[in-house]
Design an enzyme around this catalytic site. Structure first.
Site, PDB file in Angstrom:
ATOM      1  N   ARG A 137     -36.385  14.198 -36.994  1.00 45.34           N
ATOM      2  CA  ARG A 137     -35.103  14.917 -36.896  1.00 45.34           C
ATOM      3  C   ARG A 137     -34.081  14.091 -36.129  1.00 45.34           C
ATOM      4  NH1 ARG A 137     -35.347  20.872 -34.530  1.00 45.34           N
ATOM      5  NH2 ARG A 137     -35.473  19.745 -32.567  1.00 45.34           N
TER       6      ARG A 137
ATOM      7  N   LYS B 244     -28.589  17.611 -34.470  1.00 42.00           N
ATOM      8  CA  LYS B 244     -28.808  17.979 -33.066  1.00 42.00           C
ATOM      9  C   LYS B 244     -27.975  17.007 -32.232  1.00 42.00           C
ATOM     10  CE  LYS B 244     -32.513  19.569 -30.057  1.00 42.00           C
ATOM     11  NZ  LYS B 244     -31.882  20.833 -29.692  1.00 42.00           N
TER      12      LYS B 244
ATOM     13  N   GLU C  15     -28.458  31.898 -35.839  1.00 45.47           N
ATOM     14  CA  GLU C  15     -29.525  31.679 -34.848  1.00 45.47           C
ATOM     15  C   GLU C  15     -28.990  32.058 -33.480  1.00 45.47           C
ATOM     16  OE1 GLU C  15     -30.445  27.466 -34.718  1.00 45.47           O
ATOM     17  OE2 GLU C  15     -28.349  26.928 -34.993  1.00 45.47           O
TER      18      GLU C  15
HETATM   19  N1  PMP Z   1     -31.455  26.112 -32.711  1.00 41.82           N
HETATM   20  C1  PMP Z   1     -30.757  25.401 -31.812  1.00 41.82           C
HETATM   21  C2  PMP Z   1     -29.282  25.472 -31.825  1.00 41.82           C
HETATM   22  C3  PMP Z   1     -31.429  24.580 -30.898  1.00 41.82           C
HETATM   23  O1  PMP Z   1     -30.746  23.847 -30.008  1.00 41.82           O
HETATM   24  C4  PMP Z   1     -32.842  24.540 -30.919  1.00 41.82           C
HETATM   25  C5  PMP Z   1     -33.592  23.650 -29.963  1.00 41.82           C
HETATM   26  N2  PMP Z   1     -33.409  24.020 -28.631  1.00 41.82           N
HETATM   27  C6  PMP Z   1     -33.525  25.331 -31.849  1.00 41.82           C
HETATM   28  C7  PMP Z   1     -32.791  26.090 -32.751  1.00 41.82           C
HETATM   29  C8  PMP Z   1     -35.017  25.341 -31.928  1.00 41.82           C
HETATM   30  O2  PMP Z   1     -35.484  24.121 -32.452  1.00 41.82           O
HETATM   31  P1  PMP Z   1     -36.896  23.511 -32.015  1.00 41.82           P
HETATM   32  O3  PMP Z   1     -37.916  24.519 -32.353  1.00 41.82           O
HETATM   33  O4  PMP Z   1     -37.025  22.271 -32.799  1.00 41.82           O
HETATM   34  O5  PMP Z   1     -36.815  23.271 -30.543  1.00 41.82           O
END
Ligand code: PMP
Length: 292
Positions: free
Chosen positions: A52, A151, A184
Site C-alpha cells: 500500500r 495514505k 469510514e
Molecule cells: N481508514 C483510514 C482513514 C485510516 O487512516 C486507516 C488507518 N489508520 C484505516 C482506515 C484502517 O486501515 P488499516 O487497517 O490498514 O490500518
C-alpha cells in the site's frame, strides 16, 4: 533514553532525528506513510502495508528511496534496535526539502524515516463497552480530488472530522461521502453485522482499503459469514445487529451507538467478539519474525 529512529539510511537517537523545516512533508503534507503493528516479536502484515505504501507513493509520483526488500529489512532492523516485542511502527516518506513554493520537482531527495514505538488508541474499557459514534459534517475527500486510497501525510480531512467528534464528546466520527453514503471513520473502516452477513462500504465509496479490513473479511468468510461490500446509509447502521471499526492501531473495536441511536442490544455483539478473538489469535501466530 528514547527511541532509535531510522532516518535516511541510519539509526539515530530520537533527539538527533531531525528533518529540514523546508521538507515538503511538513510544509505541504506532501508525502505518504504507513502504520504497522508488531505483535509477539513479529511484524503483522508487513508485505500488505508495504504494497500500500508503494502504491500511495506511485499515485503521488514519489519515489520511495529503498526497494521493497531493503525497506522491509530497515523496518525489521529498527524494531530490533529498539528491542520491541509488541510495537507500533510508523514508516514515512516525504517529498524531501525544497523551496517555499509547492513545486515538488524542486525537492530532489525524498526523506524516509521509521519510528518503532508503541501505541494505545482507545482505553481497554471502550473495547468492553463499545464506542459511541457521531456523524460529522466534514465529508470524506472526493476520490477525484485527494483519493482516500492514498495514505498521504495530508490528513486534514480526517483531522477536521476528529475535531468535530471531539467537540461532540464522541469517541469517533463517522464520515459520509459527497453522495451521503457511509465511507469510514476518521482512522478506521466500518462494518455492520445483520443476520448472517457482514457489510462494509466498497473502496469506491471513498475509503482507505484497510489491511485490517481485508483480514476481517477473510476471518468472517472463514467462520461462515457472507461478506457483502455495498453502499450504506446511516439507516443501515442504526438498524444493524452489530457494528464495529477496524484499523491497525485500534484493531477491532465495537460500536454501540450512532448519533444516539442504540445499535443492536447496545453492547458489543457476539459476532464482533468472535472476530476479535480470531484476529488476536492470528496476530500472535503470524508475521515476519524480528529476532530470528
Ligand atoms: N481508514 C483510514 C482513514 C485510516 O487512516 C486507516 C488507518 N489508520 C484505516 C482506515 C484502517 O486501515 P488499516 O487497517 O490498514 O490500518
Amino acid at each position: 533514553m528514547g527511541l532509535l529512529i531510522y532516518l535516511n539510511g541510519k539509526l539515530v537517537p530520537e533527539k538527533e532525528a531531525k528533518v529540514s523545516i523546508f521538507d515538503h512533508g511538513l510544509l505541504y503534507g506532501d508525502g505518504v506513510f504507513e502504520g504497522i503493528r508488531g505483535y509477539n516479536g513479529r511484524i503483522w502484515k508487513l508485505d500488505e502495508h508495504l504494497s500500500r505504501l508503494y502504491n500511495s507513493a506511485k499515485a503521488i509520483m514519489l519515489e520511495v528511496p529503498l526497494n521493497f526488500y531493503d525497506l522491509k529489512n530497515a523496518i525489521v532492523q529498527t524494531v530490533r534496535a529498539n528491542k520491541l516485542k509488541d510495537s507500533y511502527i510508523r514508516v514515512v516518506v516525504t517529498r524531501g526539502a525544497g523551496d517555499l513554493g509547492l513545486d515538488p520537482s524542486k525537492c530532489r531527495v525524498p526523506t524516509l524515516f521509521i519510528i518503532a514505538g508503541t501505541i494505545q488508541l482507545y482505553p481497554e474499557v471502550l473495547y468492553e463497552k463499545g464506542l459511541d459514534v457521531v456523524t460529522v459534517g466534514t465529508k470524506r475527500n472526493l476520490t477525484e480530488s485527494v483519493s482516500p486510497s492514498i495514505k498521504s501525510l495530508n490528513y486534514l480531512n480526517n483531522i477536521l472530522a476528529k475535531i468535530e467528534a471531539n467537540n461532540a464528546g464522541a469517541a469517533e466520527g463517522l464520515m459520509l461521502n459527497h453522495l451521503g453514503y457511509v465511507s469510514e471513520c476518521t482512522g478506521e473502516n466500518i462494518f455492520t453485522v445483520r443476520n448472517n452477513s457482514l457489510y462494509t462500504p466498497p473502496v469506491y465509496a471513498g475509503v482507505l482499503e484497510g489491511v485490517t479490513r481485508n483480514i476481517v473479511k477473510e476471518i468472517a468468510a472463514g467462520i461462515g459469514l457472507k461478506v457483502v461490500e455495498k453502499n450504506m446509509t446511516r439507516h443501515d447502521i442504526f438498524t444493524a445487529d452489530e457494528c464495529f471499526l477496524t484499523g491497525t492501531a485500534a484493531e477491532i473495536v465495537p460500536v454501540v451507538s450512532l448519533d444516539k441511536r442504540i445499535i443492536g442490544t447496545g453492547k458489543p455483539g457476539e459476532t464482533t467478539k468472535r472476530i476479535r478473538k480470531e484476529f488476536s489469535f492470528l496476530t500472535r501466530e503470524e508475521g515476519v519474525p524480528v529476532y530470528e
